[in-house]
Design a protein around this motif. Structure first.
Motif: not given
Length: 501
Positions: A396-405
């Protein structure tokens, strides 16, 4: 003697000018209505459009909802805008981001505002089944179910004639007013109650315009409702985190209102908010809340506000009483994340979990739900639950997908504490359910097991009087560092800051 007469004449002229300006404002509103009706082709929502569904009639231009029995319901502006959006696109699914943008923008509100608004509409419509009017689509949003017909209301062909007659009458009234006011030296000037009513109607959606009208009232003389209205408008306009900067001004306005009318509706509730958030004065806020509880109408908004402040002051019995009344009197408002948070803060994990599960069964997940869910997982030492909600918040915070992964891999390999250790260093967002810095840094440090850093950041949060620290003594997360040698000192400092009784 002659000087007094001149001053009296000047005062009467001033009052006449003010009342003439009020009449002119009414004329402008009438003229605006006529001009709006002339643009119905380009802006149909400003003209004589109605929507009909299941025997109901909704008139957007006047925000009026008519039941099949012709009962008239006047909707608040946001509810009318929400219902209009539904009626314009029946059988469409609206996600919560769209609703926030279309109905609440540019105001920044939580997703709970949608939950409350939908519940209010359902209550007005008498919805007793999920298949009647507004259907919750789990994981998606809401869908307006009824077949909805758009139609034109009947109009008189003499609307412009009526306007000219109205204008003529108003002009005659102005002339008569000037004549009477200049000749009558004993007439008292009554408070312009119509202006106050108009200002109060604008509080939620346009606090700046409301303040302008309240100041017009005060230009004629002291008025308790206008002083209190200014405080209400400022509470809507000023972020809670900035209220301390305006505390003295708000308290002064409240004192003026109280001196004129100590029985004014909402005075104690509003005073409690000012002393709680603006001064961190628990003793005075507690006194005002106690008075408000016996005098205020117990609306859902009041009960939640009352519970949140009483929770910070350690009054868990009163919080429980408020939650019980909310469930009994307003069942449609009960299943909201704020209630789960209240249960959690009181240490009732079972009720908190039950509230989250109840919401998930009937409603789409929201930011507030994921915040409460994460905190419940942390309190229950359920790392999987805490991580699942933290993961959703990252999305929901729109963190980059790479960071979330990357965070997900850290969780799987090293655990939740390691994730929060990284979050403490990187602080990628303030929308991960732990507020902003320095308090967010303290909370990440606590979960990561870094008690020394947590003490440092908690000390900074209290020094800055970060608003979320008002619940320092109530939040079970901070109990994880209760054995630290610096914790007792911090707690004593907190009690001194909030003037705890």
């Amino acid at each position: 003697m002659f000087g007094r007469r001149r001053r009296g004449c000047a005062q009467r002229l001033w009052h006449c000018a003010f009342e003439m300006q009020s009449l002119l404002n009414q004329l402008r509103m009438e003229l605006s209505g006529v001009m709006k009706s002339s643009v119905k082709d380009s802006q149909p929502w400003l003209a004589n459009i109605a929507y009909r569904f299941n025997g109901w009639t909704f008139i957007p231009a006047t925000a009026v909802l008519l039941s099949p029995q012709e009962k008239r319901i006047e909707l608040e502006p946001r509810l009318a805008k929400l219902l209009q959006l539904f009626c314009e696109q029946p059988q469409s699914v609206f996600n919560k981001e769209t609703l926030l943008q279309e109905v609440w923008a540019p105001r920044v509100v939580s997703e709970e505002s949608i939950t409350v608004a939908v519940s209010q509409l359902r209550k007005y419509l008498g919805q007793t089944s999920s298949e009647m009017f507004i259907k919750t689509i789990p994981g998606s949003g809401y869908c307006w179910l009824p077949v909805t017909e758009r139609a034109e209301l009947n109009r008189s062909s003499h609307s412009r004639t009526r306007w000219w007659w109205g204008t003529g009458i108003a002009v005659v009234a102005i002339v008569a007013l000037l004549t009477v006011r200049l000749s009558d030296t004993t007439t008292d000037i009554e408070p312009p109650s119509a202006l106050i009513a108009d200002a109060q109607a604008l509080l939620h959606d346009s606090p700046d315009d409301a303040m302008r009208l309240f100041r017009q009232v005060l230009a004629q003389g002291p008025d308790a409702s206008a002083y209190l209205g200014l405080v209400q408008a400022k509470l809507f306009k000023i972020p809670v985190a900035q209220l301390k900067e305006h505390g003295q001004e708000l308290a002064s306005l409240l004192d003026r209102a109280r001196d004129l009318d100590s029985e004014l509706p909402h005075l104690h509730w509003i005073s409690a908010q000012v002393y709680f958030y603006g001064f961190w004065d628990f003793t005075r806020a507690h006194e005002e809340l106690t008075q408000a509880y016996t005098r205020e109408t117990h609306t859902p908004e009041f009960l939640l506000s009352y519970a949140e402040m009483m929770l910070a002051m350690g009054e868990t019995d009163r919080v429980a009483e408020s939650i019980h009344e909310l469930r009994r009197s307003y069942p449609e408002f009960y299943a909201i994340p704020a209630v789960a948070w209240l249960h959690l803060m009181m240490g009732d994990l079972d009720s908190a979990r039950g509230e989250i599960n109840r919401i998930l069964e009937s409603d789409a997940p929201t930011y507030g739900l994921h915040v409460s869910g994460q905190l419940i997982g942390l309190a229950a030492d359920d790392d999987e639950m805490a991580w699942s909600h933290l993961y959703a918040l990252m999305k929901l915070a729109d963190l980059p997908d790479k960071s979330v992964y990357r965070y997900e891999m850290i969780f799987q390999d090293e655990g939740l504490a390691a994730v929060h250790g990284i979050l403490k260093e990187e602080l990628p967002s303030s929308r991960l359910g732990h507020y902003g810095p320095p308090l967010s840094l303290a909370r990440h440090a606590i979960i990561a097991g870094d008690a020394n850093s947590a003490m440092t950041y908690l000390d900074q949060a209290l020094a800055e009087q970060q608003v979320e620290a008002l619940w320092f003594a109530a939040d079970p997360l901070y109990e994880k560092v209760a054995d630290h040698q610096g914790y007792r000192g911090l707690m004593e400092r907190f009690k001194a800051l909030v003037r705890a009784p």
